[in-house]
Design a protein around this motif. Structure first.
Motif, mmCIF file in Angstrom:
data_model
loop_
_atom_site.group_PDB
_atom_site.id
_atom_site.type_symbol
_atom_site.label_atom_id
_atom_site.label_comp_id
_atom_site.label_asym_id
_atom_site.label_seq_id
_atom_site.Cartn_x
_atom_site.Cartn_y
_atom_site.Cartn_z
ATOM 1 N N LEU A 82 -46.802 -10.024 35.005
ATOM 2 C CA LEU A 82 -47.117 -8.823 34.229
ATOM 3 C C LEU A 82 -48.566 -8.951 33.772
ATOM 4 O O LEU A 82 -48.935 -9.954 33.163
ATOM 5 N N ASN A 106 -51.760 -7.476 31.575
ATOM 6 C CA ASN A 106 -52.084 -6.652 30.407
ATOM 7 C C ASN A 106 -53.592 -6.570 30.277
ATOM 8 O O ASN A 106 -54.277 -7.598 30.311
ATOM 9 N N TYR A 139 -56.255 -5.365 27.538
ATOM 10 C CA TYR A 139 -56.548 -4.931 26.167
ATOM 11 C C TYR A 139 -58.001 -4.471 26.204
ATOM 12 O O TYR A 139 -58.916 -5.299 26.330
ATOM 13 N N MET A 193 -50.248 -6.060 21.222
ATOM 14 C CA MET A 193 -48.835 -6.122 21.619
ATOM 15 C C MET A 193 -48.028 -6.505 20.390
ATOM 16 O O MET A 193 -48.361 -7.487 19.722
ATOM 17 N N HIS A 197 -42.251 -9.396 19.785
ATOM 18 C CA HIS A 197 -41.169 -9.304 20.782
ATOM 19 C C HIS A 197 -40.796 -10.700 21.264
ATOM 20 O O HIS A 197 -41.494 -11.681 20.992
ATOM 21 N N ASP A 210 -39.541 -12.454 25.075
ATOM 22 C CA ASP A 210 -39.354 -12.184 26.499
ATOM 23 C C ASP A 210 -38.009 -12.799 26.882
ATOM 24 O O ASP A 210 -37.950 -13.924 27.372
ATOM 25 N N SER A 244 -48.816 -17.919 30.566
ATOM 26 C CA SER A 244 -49.683 -16.821 30.132
ATOM 27 C C SER A 244 -51.152 -17.224 30.233
ATOM 28 O O SER A 244 -51.609 -18.130 29.541
ATOM 29 N N PHE A 291 -53.082 -15.079 18.708
ATOM 30 C CA PHE A 291 -51.720 -14.947 19.214
ATOM 31 C C PHE A 291 -50.815 -15.599 18.175
ATOM 32 O O PHE A 291 -51.074 -16.727 17.771
ATOM 33 N N LEU A 351 -56.292 -17.626 21.850
ATOM 34 C CA LEU A 351 -56.214 -17.711 23.313
ATOM 35 C C LEU A 351 -57.590 -17.427 23.888
ATOM 36 O O LEU A 351 -58.111 -16.324 23.820
ATOM 37 N N HIS A 363 -43.207 -13.347 19.395
ATOM 38 C CA HIS A 363 -44.664 -13.520 19.482
ATOM 39 C C HIS A 363 -45.330 -12.150 19.540
ATOM 40 O O HIS A 363 -44.699 -11.150 19.877
ATOM 41 N N LEU A 418 -49.579 -10.083 19.775
ATOM 42 C CA LEU A 418 -51.034 -10.143 19.863
ATOM 43 C C LEU A 418 -51.549 -9.067 18.906
ATOM 44 O O LEU A 418 -51.539 -7.882 19.226
ATOM 45 N N ARG A 429 -60.004 -7.864 27.181
ATOM 46 C CA ARG A 429 -59.317 -9.116 27.542
ATOM 47 C C ARG A 429 -58.247 -8.786 28.572
ATOM 48 O O ARG A 429 -57.568 -7.755 28.449
ATOM 49 N N ASN A 451 -54.773 -10.413 30.276
ATOM 50 C CA ASN A 451 -53.750 -11.452 30.144
ATOM 51 C C ASN A 451 -52.764 -11.296 31.300
ATOM 52 O O ASN A 451 -52.409 -10.183 31.668
ATOM 53 N N THR A 487 -48.977 -12.717 32.448
ATOM 54 C CA THR A 487 -47.819 -13.555 32.136
ATOM 55 C C THR A 487 -46.968 -13.697 33.396
ATOM 56 O O THR A 487 -46.322 -12.746 33.842
ATOM 57 N N ARG A 517 -43.831 -14.935 35.504
ATOM 58 C CA ARG A 517 -42.403 -15.028 35.203
ATOM 59 C C ARG A 517 -41.635 -15.339 36.479
ATOM 60 O O ARG A 517 -42.121 -15.057 37.571
HETATM 61 O O1 LIG Z 1 -51.488 -10.814 25.802
HETATM 62 C C1 LIG Z 1 -50.808 -11.794 25.440
HETATM 63 O O2 LIG Z 1 -51.311 -12.888 25.235
HETATM 64 C C2 LIG Z 1 -49.324 -11.638 25.239
HETATM 65 C C3 LIG Z 1 -48.612 -11.047 26.407
HETATM 66 C C4 LIG Z 1 -47.122 -11.074 26.241
HETATM 67 O O3 LIG Z 1 -46.591 -11.578 25.293
HETATM 68 C C5 LIG Z 1 -46.265 -10.483 27.283
HETATM 69 O O4 LIG Z 1 -46.788 -9.902 28.268
HETATM 70 O O5 LIG Z 1 -45.043 -10.579 27.152
#
Ligand SMILES: O=C(O)CCC(=O)C(=O)O
Ligand SMILES: [Fe+2]
Length: 194
Positions: free
Chosen positions: A101, A103, A105, A112, A115, A117, A130, A139, A155, A173, A175, A185, A187, A189, A191
């Motif tokens: 995934l 992201n 920003y 974020m 939540h 995961d 991540s 974070f 981070l 967690h 952000l 930025r 990111n 993740t 999985r």
């Molecule tokens: O941007 C981040 O460091 C967090 C991303 C995150 O927690 C997620 O994609 O589930």
């Protein structure tokens, strides 16, 4: 693993700085920024439709769909940059992944919320890897049943954060927004979906 666990109990989080050098990170940032098909998704939050405060993409093996917050993301294929990043991450994490995934920003107004995961497709005790490129962002973790138990990290560009063991069962967690940050930025993740 020669990094120490940042969580005091009920799960594991390990931070590896500079898994990617500053030069590599800058190159990968530029290429992902330009070539990923970034979208702003509308999600369901507490029963209401809202636009996510960031842009996202889902790249994965073709049969791996990502379902969360009322949306289903159909995977885009792996690019050569993502394959390179994935293999570096797999060698540090000592485990394989089949989806990522992404992201974006755009600045410190993007964020974020809290939540876990813990989607069923991730299985029990998932490892989530991540990677961060670009602006440094804070974070935060907070323990689910002891909410004043918090762990805060920075981070940095080129770093890798591994969340594993019981982390997703016991910790949330997020952000947080950082209104003074005017740089983007990215990111990723990684999985492993069952
Ligand atoms: O941007 C981040 O460091 C967090 C991303 C995150 O927690 C997620 O994609 O589930
Ligand atoms: Fe997350």
């Amino acid at each position: 693993m020669d990094s120490e666990n940042l969580l005091p109990r009920d799960g594991e989080a390990y931070l590896f700085p500079q898994v990617f050098s500053p030069e590599e990170s800058q190159q990968l940032f530029q290429s992902l920024y330009q070539n990923v098909i970034w979208r702003q998704e509308e999600i369901i939050l507490f029963g209401r439709k809202v636009m996510q405060p960031r842009l996202t993409a889902w790249c994965a093996d073709s049969d791996k769909h990502l379902r969360y917050s009322g949306i289903t993301m159909i995977p885009d294929p792996w690019s050569k940059e993502l394959i390179l990043i994935k293999s570096r991450v797999e060698s540090v994490a000592r485990q394989s992944f089949n989806g990522v995934l992404l992201n974006l920003y755009r600045d410190g107004r993007d964020s974020m919320g809290w939540h876990q995961d813990n989607e069923v497709e991730l299985g029990r005790r998932p490892c989530i890897a991540s990677v961060s490129f670009g602006a440094h962002r804070s974070f935060h973790f907070k323990h689910r049943s002891t909410q004043d138990l918090k762990v805060k990290l920075e981070l940095e560009d080129g770093s890798l954060l591994l969340m594993q063991g019981d982390c997703q069962d016991h910790w949330l967690h997020c952000l947080p927004k950082r209104l003074r940050i005017d740089r983007p930025r990215i990111n990723l993740t990684f999985r492993k979906l069952l």
